[in-house]
Motif scaffolding. Structure first.
Motif, PDB file in Angstrom:
ATOM      1  N   GLU A 416       0.834  -1.208   0.000  1.00 16.76           N
ATOM      2  CA  GLU A 416       0.000   0.000   0.000  1.00 16.76           C
ATOM      3  C   GLU A 416       0.863   1.251   0.000  1.00 16.76           C
ATOM      4  N   GLN A 417       1.940   1.267   0.784  1.00 20.92           N
ATOM      5  CA  GLN A 417       2.812   2.441   0.795  1.00 20.92           C
ATOM      6  C   GLN A 417       3.451   2.663  -0.570  1.00 20.92           C
ATOM      7  N   GLY A 418       3.978   1.589  -1.162  1.00 20.77           N
ATOM      8  CA  GLY A 418       4.612   1.718  -2.477  1.00 20.77           C
ATOM      9  C   GLY A 418       3.633   2.140  -3.547  1.00 20.77           C
ATOM     10  N   GLN A 443     -11.651  11.086  -0.665  1.00 24.46           N
ATOM     11  CA  GLN A 443     -11.526  11.160   0.778  1.00 24.46           C
ATOM     12  C   GLN A 443     -10.889   9.896   1.336  1.00 24.46           C
ATOM     13  N   ASN A 444     -11.297   8.733   0.815  1.00 21.54           N
ATOM     14  CA  ASN A 444     -10.700   7.480   1.277  1.00 21.54           C
ATOM     15  C   ASN A 444      -9.224   7.407   0.926  1.00 21.54           C
ATOM     16  N   LEU A 445      -8.895   7.862  -0.277  1.00 19.43           N
ATOM     17  CA  LEU A 445      -7.499   7.851  -0.702  1.00 19.43           C
ATOM     18  C   LEU A 445      -6.667   8.775   0.175  1.00 19.43           C
ATOM     19  N   TYR A 446      -7.214   9.942   0.482  1.00 17.98           N
ATOM     20  CA  TYR A 446      -6.495  10.897   1.317  1.00 17.98           C
ATOM     21  C   TYR A 446      -6.219  10.323   2.704  1.00 17.98           C
ATOM     22  N   VAL A 447      -7.221   9.652   3.276  1.00 16.08           N
ATOM     23  CA  VAL A 447      -7.053   9.049   4.606  1.00 16.08           C
ATOM     24  C   VAL A 447      -5.926   8.016   4.577  1.00 16.08           C
ATOM     25  N   ARG A 448      -5.888   7.199   3.528  1.00 16.05           N
ATOM     26  CA  ARG A 448      -4.833   6.180   3.427  1.00 16.05           C
ATOM     27  C   ARG A 448      -3.454   6.818   3.285  1.00 16.05           C
ATOM     28  N   MET A 449      -3.377   7.861   2.454  1.00 14.79           N
ATOM     29  CA  MET A 449      -2.087   8.536   2.268  1.00 14.79           C
ATOM     30  C   MET A 449      -1.631   9.210   3.566  1.00 14.79           C
ATOM     31  N   LYS A 450      -2.575   9.805   4.270  1.00 15.81           N
ATOM     32  CA  LYS A 450      -2.234  10.469   5.532  1.00 15.81           C
ATOM     33  C   LYS A 450      -1.759   9.450   6.560  1.00 15.81           C
ATOM     34  N   TRP A 452       0.019   6.871   6.133  1.00 14.24           N
ATOM     35  CA  TRP A 452       1.426   6.518   5.914  1.00 14.24           C
ATOM     36  C   TRP A 452       2.343   7.742   5.814  1.00 14.24           C
ATOM     37  N   GLY A 453       1.797   8.920   6.105  1.00 15.59           N
ATOM     38  CA  GLY A 453       2.624  10.111   6.085  1.00 15.59           C
ATOM     39  C   GLY A 453       2.991  10.577   4.684  1.00 15.59           C
ATOM     40  N   ILE A 454       2.238  10.103   3.675  1.00 18.25           N
ATOM     41  CA  ILE A 454       2.537  10.478   2.287  1.00 18.25           C
ATOM     42  C   ILE A 454       2.030  11.875   2.001  1.00 18.25           C
TER      43      ILE A 454
END
Length: 458
Positions: A416-418, A443-450, A452-454
């Motif tokens: 997921e991080q990669g 919104q879901n994508l943003y939550v996932r990126m946040k 992992w600190g992306i």
């Protein structure tokens, strides 16, 4: 017609959840065990199968292998619990579109995966339909694409193909101007006559002149016998002049006279010969700009700019990239005698994220290279040309480690991080664009990126 989806799961809650989620957008057929699934599969041509791995008396993966033996192009998704991730990875390696882990944490993401799987099935069916129609239309090229941009272009071609008028095709290199010229010919009143094409930018002036006008014996050194040119051979048919902007000023003037008088003389002769051909021209430059720059004759421009069509670049053909990729995959599998594919979700995301400066030609060469170098099996993002994949090889390999020592949570986190880092890079840092490319709600994508600190802020 609504797509047909088979959901096989012994858990009533899961079956009901998926059925309600899809609502009226699909015909959902439910099965609680393998025997019921077999009965439904034998009767219906499903667009998608969602199969639970653990069923009473059956393993879902075994059933999917059985179904794929009957319908090799079947698009399927395996549903699995955390403990069955090895089976899920094996399923993806064997060509299943994707796998989903239960319980479902993100219904919007689940819906997006199902939607993308249905698009893949639609691509296979579209290509089959095109091939079937192509077999009934002798000489017509195969045109793959259902984007709005292509629909507009094909609508224009349908309007003018049967009219005996000059057509100018403009567009970037690799957009398929030669294919469209052949399509116009195939649906023209001259379809049973000759179709001749020449690239004006690929030949020296003297060679292009002799190719177009023909010559008499002894007209120049090496002219051992008389030869008819394209103006003569195309009489009654269609003549396609590709990259006409590269034609020299002298030949521009000569072409203008031929179009005005419908006659010409072979090189080395003063005897006029009549000709009647329909002219189709193409260029990857703006002819209007070439006229302003003094590189193209204004009178010739107005003579050939009767019906002008703009071919869309691949980056503007939303939804057509994966359709073309599937088409080229099947074409080169047949050509090379291989069984590569299908594409993994990561590979499809990579293909759709690439800007394709070389357009359809670049995509075709990319898929040809992949098939030529692979012995078979699923095509993942790491198998694509380096320029076609925004994902780092080390990151994408985290999806399926060579060995399965990693715990599921660690493997999933690594992938997921990669994936998210590569996706954001492909979208030039724009989260909204990344959401569009991936099919995951913003919104879901943003939550996932946040997580992992992306990204750190909206």
């Amino acid at each position: 017609m609504l797509p047909k989806i088979l959901v096989v799961d012994d858990d009533r809650y899961t079956r009901t959840l998926i059925e309600q989620m899809l609502g009226n957008s699909a015909q959902v057929h439910l099965a609680s065990d393998g025997d019921a699934a077999r009965e439904l599969f034998a009767v219906h041509d499903f667009n998608l199968v969602l199969m639970d791995q653990r069923l009473p008396r059956h393993q879902g993966l075994d059933l999917l292998r059985e179904f794929r033996a009957q319908r090799p192009r079947m698009v399927a998704i395996l549903m699995t619990g955390f403990a069955d991730v090895r089976d899920a990875v094996a399923a993806v390696r064997e060509g299943l579109f994707d796998y989903l882990t239960k319980p479902f944490e993100d219904l919007e993401a689940l819906e997006a995966v199902i939607g993308k799987a249905l698009e893949i099935d639609a691509a296979y069916r579209e290509i089959d339909s095109l091939r079937s129609r192509l077999a009934k239309t002798s000489g017509a090229p195969m045109v793959v694409g259902q984007s709005a941009a292509m629909a507009r272009l094909l609508g224009q071609i349908q309007q003018v193909a049967g009219l005996d008028t000059t057509v100018l095709l403009e567009g970037e290199s690799g957009t398929g101007k030669d294919v469209m010229a052949k399509l116009i010919h195939a649906h023209s009143q001259r379809a049973d006559q000759a179709f001749l094409e020449v690239n004006c930018g690929g030949l020296p002036e003297s060679l292009l002149e002799s190719l177009l006008f023909g010559y008499e014996k002894g007209a120049f050194t090496g002219a051992a016998q008389a030869s008819a040119g394209y103006f003569e051979k195309a009489n009654g048919g269609n003549l396609f002049l590709d990259e006409i902007a590269d034609m020299s000023p002298k030949l521009q003037s000569s072409l203008l006279r031929v179009l005005q008088d419908h006659s010409f003389c072979r090189i080395g002769s003063t005897q006029p010969r009549s000709t009647d051909f329909r002219l189709i021209c193409a260029t990857n430059r703006s002819l209007a700009g070439e006229v302003k720059a003094g590189r193209f004759r204004e009178d010739l421009y107005y003579r050939i700019n009767v019906v002008a069509m703009q071919l869309p670049p691949l980056r503007e053909r939303e939804g057509d990239i994966f359709r073309l990729a599937v088409h080229f995959l099947e074409f080169f599998n047949a050509k090379f005698g291989k069984q590569c594919g299908p594409f993994s979700p990561a590979a499809l995301a990579s293909l759709e994220a690439h800007p394709w400066p070389g357009n359809v030609r670049e995509l075709r060469h990319c898929i040809e290279r992949v098939v030529a170098l692979q012995s078979g099996g699923v095509i993942d993002a790491v198998h694509l040309c380096p320029s076609c994949s925004p994902f780092a090889v080390s990151d994408t390999h985290a999806l399926i480690p060579p060995a399965y020592e990693l715990a599921y949570q660690e493997a999933r986190a690594g992938f997921e991080q990669g994936y998210l880092k590569g996706l954001l890079a492909a979208a030039s840092g724009n989260v909204s664009e990344a959401a569009r490319l991936s099919g995951i709600p913003r919104q879901n994508l943003y939550v996932r990126m946040k997580r992992w600190g992306i990204v750190t802020e909206t």
